[in-house]
Design a protein around this motif. Structure first.
Motif, PDB file in Angstrom:
ATOM      1  N   PRO A   7      21.661   5.936  -4.062  1.00  0.00           N
ATOM      2  CA  PRO A   7      21.769   6.957  -4.477  1.00  0.00           C
ATOM      3  C   PRO A   7      20.096   7.777  -3.135  1.00  0.00           C
ATOM      4  O   PRO A   7      19.505   7.473  -3.271  1.00  0.00           O
ATOM      5  CB  PRO A   7      21.324   7.791  -5.670  1.00  0.00           C
ATOM      6  N   GLU A   8      20.901   8.676  -2.825  1.00  0.00           N
ATOM      7  CA  GLU A   8      19.632   9.276  -1.486  1.00  0.00           C
ATOM      8  C   GLU A   8      17.753   9.626  -2.378  1.00  0.00           C
ATOM      9  O   GLU A   8      17.940  10.372  -3.624  1.00  0.00           O
ATOM     10  CB  GLU A   8      20.067  10.371  -0.847  1.00  0.00           C
ATOM     11  N   PRO A   9      16.608   9.557  -2.021  1.00  0.00           N
ATOM     12  CA  PRO A   9      15.733   9.451  -2.561  1.00  0.00           C
ATOM     13  C   PRO A   9      15.279  10.678  -1.768  1.00  0.00           C
ATOM     14  O   PRO A   9      15.849  11.308  -1.234  1.00  0.00           O
ATOM     15  CB  PRO A   9      14.424   8.550  -2.528  1.00  0.00           C
ATOM     16  N   ARG A  10      15.301  11.933  -3.662  1.00  0.00           N
ATOM     17  CA  ARG A  10      14.129  13.327  -3.702  1.00  0.00           C
ATOM     18  C   ARG A  10      13.348  13.760  -2.763  1.00  0.00           C
ATOM     19  O   ARG A  10      12.413  14.199  -3.001  1.00  0.00           O
ATOM     20  CB  ARG A  10      15.144  13.642  -4.876  1.00  0.00           C
ATOM     21  N   TRP A  11      12.507  12.638  -3.287  1.00  0.00           N
ATOM     22  CA  TRP A  11      10.694  12.759  -3.788  1.00  0.00           C
ATOM     23  C   TRP A  11      10.336  13.168  -1.508  1.00  0.00           C
ATOM     24  O   TRP A  11       9.328  14.240  -2.134  1.00  0.00           O
ATOM     25  CB  TRP A  11      10.221  11.392  -3.906  1.00  0.00           C
ATOM     26  N   PRO A  12      10.452  12.534  -1.468  1.00  0.00           N
ATOM     27  CA  PRO A  12      10.445  13.393   0.444  1.00  0.00           C
ATOM     28  C   PRO A  12      10.374  15.053   0.895  1.00  0.00           C
ATOM     29  O   PRO A  12       9.449  15.011   0.877  1.00  0.00           O
ATOM     30  CB  PRO A  12      11.469  12.679   1.430  1.00  0.00           C
ATOM     31  N   GLY A  13      11.799  15.102  -0.322  1.00  0.00           N
ATOM     32  CA  GLY A  13      11.714  16.263   0.021  1.00  0.00           C
ATOM     33  C   GLY A  13      10.724  17.189  -1.006  1.00  0.00           C
ATOM     34  O   GLY A  13      10.181  18.588  -0.599  1.00  0.00           O
ATOM     35  N   PHE A  14      10.362  16.534  -2.145  1.00  0.00           N
ATOM     36  CA  PHE A  14       9.543  17.289  -3.227  1.00  0.00           C
ATOM     37  C   PHE A  14       7.886  17.593  -2.456  1.00  0.00           C
ATOM     38  O   PHE A  14       7.330  18.477  -2.622  1.00  0.00           O
ATOM     39  CB  PHE A  14       9.350  16.742  -4.743  1.00  0.00           C
ATOM     40  N   ILE A  15       7.630  16.256  -1.353  1.00  0.00           N
ATOM     41  CA  ILE A  15       6.823  16.373  -0.898  1.00  0.00           C
ATOM     42  C   ILE A  15       6.204  17.044   0.130  1.00  0.00           C
ATOM     43  O   ILE A  15       4.873  17.912   0.268  1.00  0.00           O
ATOM     44  CB  ILE A  15       5.850  14.951  -0.705  1.00  0.00           C
TER      45      ILE A  15
END
Length: 217
Positions: A7-15
């Motif tokens: 699964p692709e991490p989502r946290w970079p987009g949130f940051i």
């Protein structure tokens, strides 16, 4: 048997979304659409349902809220650029403030469009996670041509490679610096129009800085 895609991490987009709010807060009041803190507050509030909808697996709601948030930060960025253009002949800002504001807007432009590419390509990260075979989207990244092969100096390219936020951020950065994609081919028409818009915004910011510099000299 096909292996499961990580699964692709989502946290970079949130940051990145939070960074846009912070960059907008750093702009002077005259270049902000409303109070300086407004966009940062809106982004902080929207991040709550964005994270919650992702955690509970409601991908439709997650996608809808993220598209709304992307739309809001895009409107705010374009409005700030319009205020910058409108105030340039009036010399409302000092050269230093103008330079810092332009750098902030240029960086915001990269973040905003990286989020658009990340959210729209292949239906977004949630849809890309479901793909079992070869990924084909709006962009042709070099790794897609090297899947399953060894590349000197780096580890083997996975047999089922797909882009994540870092790849779209790199694409957005190149578009804002070279005003065109560099190592990535653009396949979809919508992506071409979006990249044209990003290049135009970036070119406008650079042209404004050049015009102000000539005027100062």
């Amino acid at each position: 048997m096909a292996t499961e895609r990580t699964p692709e991490p989502r946290w970079p987009g949130f940051i990145a979304l939070l960074a846009v709010g912070i960059l907008t807060y750093a702009l002077p009041e005259t270049l902000s659409l409303g109070p300086r803190w407004l966009l940062l507050a809106v982004v902080a509030v929207l991040l709550i349902p964005i994270i919650v909808s992702h955690r509970i697996g409601n991908h439709a709601l997650h996608m809808a809220i993220t598209l709304v948030s992307n739309g809001i930060i895009t409107v705010a960025m374009i409005s700030s650029l319009a205020f910058l253009v409108e105030g340039l002949p009036k010399h409302r800002e000092s050269p230093l403030v103008l330079l810092l504001s332009a750098v902030s807007l240029w960086t915001t432009n990269i973040m905003v469009f990286a989020l658009w590419y990340w959210r729209l390509d292949g239906g977004g990260p949630s849809e890309r996670d479901k793909i079992q075979g070869r990924f084909t989207g709006a962009f042709l990244f070099p790794q897609m041509l090297l899947e399953g092969n060894s590349v000197p100096g780096i580890k083997d390219v996975p047999a089922r490679w797909s882009p994540n936020f870092a790849d779209y951020l790199f694409l957005a950065f190149n578009t804002s610096t070279a005003f065109s994609p560099t190592d990535t081919a653009v396949l979809a028409r919508w992506a071409k129009f979006v990249m044209m818009a990003q290049s135009l915004i970036s070119l406008s910011i650079v042209a404004l800085l050049a015009a102000r510099a000539v005027n100062v000299l």
